[in-house]
Design a protein around this motif. Structure first.
Motif, PDB file in Angstrom:
ATOM      1  N   GLY A   2      22.778  63.624  53.159  1.00 37.06           N
ATOM      2  CA  GLY A   2      21.405  63.669  53.019  1.00 37.06           C
ATOM      3  C   GLY A   2      20.181  63.954  52.643  1.00 37.06           C
ATOM      4  N   ALA A   3      20.852  65.195  51.459  1.00 38.47           N
ATOM      5  CA  ALA A   3      19.622  66.250  50.909  1.00 38.47           C
ATOM      6  C   ALA A   3      20.012  65.319  49.413  1.00 38.47           C
ATOM      7  CB  ALA A   3      20.263  67.870  50.470  1.00 38.47           C
ATOM      8  N   GLY A   4      21.622  65.025  49.428  1.00 42.24           N
ATOM      9  CA  GLY A   4      22.352  64.121  48.018  1.00 42.24           C
ATOM     10  C   GLY A   4      21.113  62.072  47.660  1.00 42.24           C
ATOM     11  N   ASP A   5      20.603  62.193  49.403  1.00 43.87           N
ATOM     12  CA  ASP A   5      20.164  60.824  49.217  1.00 43.87           C
ATOM     13  C   ASP A   5      18.532  60.881  48.800  1.00 43.87           C
ATOM     14  OD1 ASP A   5      19.880  57.964  49.761  1.00 43.87           O
ATOM     15  OD2 ASP A   5      18.169  58.337  51.429  1.00 43.87           O
ATOM     16  N   VAL A   6      18.304  62.315  49.697  1.00 41.65           N
ATOM     17  CA  VAL A   6      16.647  62.487  49.089  1.00 41.65           C
ATOM     18  C   VAL A   6      16.089  63.048  47.966  1.00 41.65           C
ATOM     19  CG1 VAL A   6      15.075  64.338  49.576  1.00 41.65           C
ATOM     20  CG2 VAL A   6      16.675  63.001  51.222  1.00 41.65           C
ATOM     21  N   ILE A   7      17.376  63.322  46.981  1.00 43.05           N
ATOM     22  CA  ILE A   7      17.279  63.636  45.521  1.00 43.05           C
ATOM     23  C   ILE A   7      17.177  62.627  44.809  1.00 43.05           C
ATOM     24  CG2 ILE A   7      18.279  64.518  43.893  1.00 43.05           C
ATOM     25  CD1 ILE A   7      19.369  67.030  45.689  1.00 43.05           C
ATOM     26  N   LEU A  11      14.061  62.009  43.106  1.00 40.46           N
ATOM     27  CA  LEU A  11      13.794  62.496  41.140  1.00 40.46           C
ATOM     28  C   LEU A  11      14.712  61.442  40.978  1.00 40.46           C
ATOM     29  CD1 LEU A  11      15.198  66.375  41.679  1.00 40.46           C
ATOM     30  CD2 LEU A  11      13.427  65.424  41.605  1.00 40.46           C
ATOM     31  N   VAL A  12      15.472  60.816  40.880  1.00 39.41           N
ATOM     32  CA  VAL A  12      16.534  59.663  40.187  1.00 39.41           C
ATOM     33  C   VAL A  12      15.331  58.687  40.252  1.00 39.41           C
ATOM     34  CG1 VAL A  12      18.498  58.729  39.697  1.00 39.41           C
ATOM     35  CG2 VAL A  12      18.985  60.982  40.117  1.00 39.41           C
ATOM     36  N   GLU A  13      15.961  58.376  41.074  1.00 39.02           N
ATOM     37  CA  GLU A  13      14.920  56.374  41.810  1.00 39.02           C
ATOM     38  C   GLU A  13      13.259  56.666  41.310  1.00 39.02           C
ATOM     39  OE1 GLU A  13      16.503  54.719  45.170  1.00 39.02           O
ATOM     40  OE2 GLU A  13      18.337  55.874  44.510  1.00 39.02           O
ATOM     41  N   ARG A  14      12.734  57.922  42.005  1.00 35.13           N
ATOM     42  CA  ARG A  14      11.292  58.445  41.800  1.00 35.13           C
ATOM     43  C   ARG A  14      10.170  57.396  42.682  1.00 35.13           C
ATOM     44  NH1 ARG A  14      10.602  62.077  37.415  1.00 35.13           N
ATOM     45  NH2 ARG A  14      11.772  62.112  36.331  1.00 35.13           N
ATOM     46  N   ARG A  15      10.807  57.529  43.742  1.00 34.38           N
ATOM     47  CA  ARG A  15      10.530  56.837  44.501  1.00 34.38           C
ATOM     48  C   ARG A  15       8.986  57.623  45.555  1.00 34.38           C
ATOM     49  NH1 ARG A  15      12.887  52.331  47.288  1.00 34.38           N
ATOM     50  NH2 ARG A  15      15.616  52.022  46.360  1.00 34.38           N
ATOM     51  N   GLY A  16       8.437  58.204  45.420  1.00 33.25           N
ATOM     52  CA  GLY A  16       7.722  59.284  45.881  1.00 33.25           C
ATOM     53  C   GLY A  16       7.371  58.588  47.313  1.00 33.25           C
ATOM     54  N   LEU A  17       6.857  59.886  48.232  1.00 34.04           N
ATOM     55  CA  LEU A  17       6.905  59.729  49.677  1.00 34.04           C
ATOM     56  C   LEU A  17       6.473  58.631  50.436  1.00 34.04           C
ATOM     57  CD1 LEU A  17       6.027  63.248  49.814  1.00 34.04           C
ATOM     58  CD2 LEU A  17       8.163  62.597  50.208  1.00 34.04           C
ATOM     59  N   ARG A  18       5.565  57.967  49.179  1.00 34.38           N
ATOM     60  CA  ARG A  18       5.153  56.743  50.544  1.00 34.38           C
ATOM     61  C   ARG A  18       6.597  55.715  50.368  1.00 34.38           C
ATOM     62  NH1 ARG A  18      -0.959  55.245  50.147  1.00 34.38           N
ATOM     63  NH2 ARG A  18      -1.554  57.485  50.023  1.00 34.38           N
ATOM     64  N   GLU A  19       7.015  55.847  49.389  1.00 35.67           N
ATOM     65  CA  GLU A  19       8.353  54.406  48.546  1.00 35.67           C
ATOM     66  C   GLU A  19       9.628  54.863  49.844  1.00 35.67           C
ATOM     67  OE1 GLU A  19       7.930  51.604  48.105  1.00 35.67           O
ATOM     68  OE2 GLU A  19       5.296  52.726  48.294  1.00 35.67           O
ATOM     69  N   HIS A  20       9.634  55.918  50.116  1.00 33.00           N
ATOM     70  CA  HIS A  20      11.190  57.261  50.586  1.00 33.00           C
ATOM     71  C   HIS A  20      11.353  55.829  51.903  1.00 33.00           C
ATOM     72  CE1 HIS A  20      14.142  60.180  50.488  1.00 33.00           C
ATOM     73  NE2 HIS A  20      13.700  59.484  52.734  1.00 33.00           N
ATOM     74  N   GLN A  21      12.581  55.724  51.565  1.00 28.16           N
ATOM     75  CA  GLN A  21      13.667  54.767  52.444  1.00 28.16           C
ATOM     76  C   GLN A  21      14.326  55.953  53.978  1.00 28.16           C
ATOM     77  OE1 GLN A  21      16.300  52.299  50.382  1.00 28.16           O
ATOM     78  NE2 GLN A  21      14.779  50.852  49.578  1.00 28.16           N
TER      79      GLN A  21
END
Length: 150
Positions: A2-7, A11-21
């Motif tokens: 989960g932590a790896g996916d959030v990162i 940080l990698v895909e730069r989705r931002g909190l609104r676009e976080h899946q």
């Protein structure tokens, strides 16, 4: 996982909190809990029975078996599971595995052999999975990005 996916998402895909899946993160956590943890933990126990001891030679032998036999199979299964949980058809999943597998395996070989030699040489069996998961935060970030790039 989960932590790896959030990162990966932040940080990698730069989705931002609104676009976080969020569902993607939950899927990765479930894969970690139901597949990665049990399989890797069991593998370390099997490996310790196959090659007992903790000398430098034993650590190298364990690393060679781990990276030569286990890692390629595990990585293929991981990619197949993530593809299935992402709703890919069998054909789409196979195509994605063919696209991503070699690159992921080569990246694996850049990271894990030295980590595993140290792990097998210095760390008692009961703590190996925890040590690997500390390093795996970065690895899981890579895997999440790789596996979820459609």
């Amino acid at each position: 996982m989960g932590a790896g996916d959030v990162i990966a998402q932040q940080l990698v895909e730069r989705r931002g909190l609104r676009e976080h899946q969020g569902p993607r993160t939950l899927k990765m956590m479930a894969i970690g809990f139901c597949f990665v943890g049990p399989v890797v933990g069991s593998w370390y126990k099997i490996l310790d029975r196959l090659i007992p001891g903790s000398s430098k030679v034993v650590a190298v032998k364990k690393m060679v078996l781990d990276q030569g036999a286990f890692a390629p199979c595990f990585l293929g299964c991981f990619l197949a599971i993530t593809g299935a949980t992402n709703g890919l058809s069998v054909e789409e999943n196979w195509s994605k595995i063919q696209q991503d597998y070699t690159d992921a395996l080569m990246t694996n070989y850049c990271i894990w052999p030295p980590v595993q030699i140290a792990n097998f040489y210095f760390v008692p069996l009961k703590h190996r999975l925890a040590v690997v998961q500390c390093v795996a935060i970065v690895w899981n970030c890579y895997l999440s990005w790789k596996a979820n790039r459609l």
